[in-house]
Design an enzyme around this catalytic site. Structure first.
Site, PDB file in Angstrom:
ATOM      1  N   LYS A 287       0.838  -1.211   0.000  1.00  0.00           N
ATOM      2  CA  LYS A 287       0.000   0.000   0.000  1.00  0.00           C
ATOM      3  C   LYS A 287       0.872   1.261   0.000  1.00  0.00           C
ATOM      4  O   LYS A 287       0.588   2.228  -0.702  1.00  0.00           O
ATOM      5  CB  LYS A 287      -0.940  -0.016   1.217  1.00  0.00           C
ATOM      6  CG  LYS A 287      -2.056  -1.050   1.082  1.00  0.00           C
ATOM      7  CD  LYS A 287      -2.845  -1.254   2.368  1.00  0.00           C
ATOM      8  CE  LYS A 287      -3.852  -2.388   2.186  1.00  0.00           C
ATOM      9  NZ  LYS A 287      -4.558  -2.754   3.428  1.00  0.00           N
TER      10      LYS A 287
ATOM     11  N   GLN B  19      -4.253  -1.212   9.584  1.00  0.00           N
ATOM     12  CA  GLN B  19      -4.181  -2.551   9.002  1.00  0.00           C
ATOM     13  C   GLN B  19      -4.808  -3.562   9.964  1.00  0.00           C
ATOM     14  O   GLN B  19      -4.414  -3.654  11.123  1.00  0.00           O
ATOM     15  CB  GLN B  19      -2.712  -2.915   8.698  1.00  0.00           C
ATOM     16  CG  GLN B  19      -2.550  -4.231   7.978  1.00  0.00           C
ATOM     17  CD  GLN B  19      -3.198  -4.243   6.585  1.00  0.00           C
ATOM     18  OE1 GLN B  19      -3.106  -3.282   5.835  1.00  0.00           O
ATOM     19  NE2 GLN B  19      -3.872  -5.328   6.259  1.00  0.00           N
TER      20      GLN B  19
ATOM     21  N   ASP C   5     -10.821   3.266   4.353  1.00  0.00           N
ATOM     22  CA  ASP C   5     -11.157   1.846   4.228  1.00  0.00           C
ATOM     23  C   ASP C   5     -12.674   1.654   4.146  1.00  0.00           C
ATOM     24  O   ASP C   5     -13.152   0.579   3.809  1.00  0.00           O
ATOM     25  CB  ASP C   5     -10.629   1.063   5.441  1.00  0.00           C
ATOM     26  CG  ASP C   5      -9.359   0.286   5.115  1.00  0.00           C
ATOM     27  OD1 ASP C   5      -9.148  -0.015   3.923  1.00  0.00           O
ATOM     28  OD2 ASP C   5      -8.607  -0.022   6.047  1.00  0.00           O
TER      29      ASP C   5
END
Ligand code: NDP
Length: 285
Positions: A54, A98, A121
């Site tokens: 990422k 994460q 997200d």
């Protein structure tokens, strides 16, 4: 019939190219560079690889990444304090934590501390609620990436029967909301579903996000169906495989995603897209 393979890597590369062009155009106009804060807690090997990918993807398109690599002993209170600071940081447009977090964290509580407008997200209850109301803002990356794939290969959704296997808050459930918004009739299956094969056999569009290797038998695929395999399963010998019996499924499907190289690259590309859209909304540009 042999299915056409959906090349997620190539489609994601196209999305990233468009994002880079948009960011370059912003910078040429004197607008500021988008910023993404990435938080990794602990040293889970898979999470470490995902975060590295990422960050690299951010660099390639011109998004500034702010990296917070923290020990697994880090406390929930300290994490919430960090999120609060990032919520107020005007250089940070997106905050990514994460998952999974180490077991002493309450993930739901932590996610709710992210400002919804920085929740790139798309996991915050506000953003999931907006998606449920079919007026989305920041959309969960993997399901939104699947919709981008379907759009790209021009799979019609309206009126078709989509079966989603998996109902988690971050993948299966928002996937079903996305397909509902796209005009599908949806069936959502989960671990308590009886006779899974009966539902899978009816799917014009099948999306599997169960995280169970080979759970979807190739013989269950309806002839001509589109098969999207979100599952990422690491076998004992180290190979990565999806939820679908790929070699058997290609005999029935019209379109199918491979694992790896299908949905995974779209998830990362969508994260970049969400970060850019959070920046544009923040700056009203
Ligand atoms: P979870 O374990 O949180 O959820 C799995 C879901 O599948 C649950 O809803 C569960 O049901 C359901 N399920 C499990 N076993 C069965 C079964 N035998 N029959 C029917 N349903 C079943 O996983 P995630 O949603 O986080 O992830 C799912 C998969 O997607 C994983 O393999 C993950 O690695 C992958 N993934 C891939 C991404 C990508 O970019 N390609 C991104 C994110 C995840 P119940 O709700 O009843 O427990």
């Amino acid at each position: 019939m042999t299915a056409q393979i959906i090349d997620g890597k190539a489609i994601a590369a196209g999305v990233r190219k468009d994002i880079k062009a948009e960011i370059d155009a912003r910078l040429n106009k004197g607008l500021r560079q988008p910023g993404l804060a990435v938080i990794l807690i602990g040293d889970d090997p898979a999470s470490t690889i995902y975060v590295r990918n990422k960050r690299q993807a951010c660099e390639e398109v011109g998004i500034k990444s702010f990296y917070h690599e923290l020990p697994s002993s880090f406390s929930q209170e300290a994490l919430i304090t960090l999120i609060t600071q990032l919520n107020q940081d005007t250089q940070v447009d997106g905050i990514l934590i994460q998952l999974p977090l180490p077991s002493h964290f309450e993930s739901d509580k932590v996610i709710e501390c992210i400002a919804p407008e920085k929740d790139v997200d798309g996991f915050h209850p506000y953003n999931l609620g907006r998606l449920a109301q079919r007026r989305p803002l920041l959309r969960p990356c993997t399901p939104y990436g699947v919709i981008t794939l379907l759009d790209h290969i021009k799979i019609p959704c309206k009126g078709r029967h989509a079966v989603i296997v998996g109902a988690s808050n971050i993948v299966g459930l928002p996937m079903s909301l996305e397909l509902l918004m796209a005009g599908c009739t949806i069936t959502v299956c989960h671990s308590l579903t009886e006779d899974l094969s009966d539902y899978v056999k009816q799917a014009d569009i099948l999306v599997s996000a169960a995280g169970s290797p080979g759970i979807i038998k190739g013989a269950w695929i309806k002839p001509g169906a589109t098969v999207i395999d979100i599952g990422i399963n690491r076998l004992e010998d180290g190979t990565i495989t999806g939820d679908v019996e790929f070699n058997a499924a290609i005999k029935n499907a019209a379109w199918i995603t491979p694992v790896p190289g299908g949905v995974g690259p779209m998830t990362v590309a969508t994260l970049l897209k969400n970060t850019l859209s959070a920046t544009a909304r923040y700056d009203n540009t």
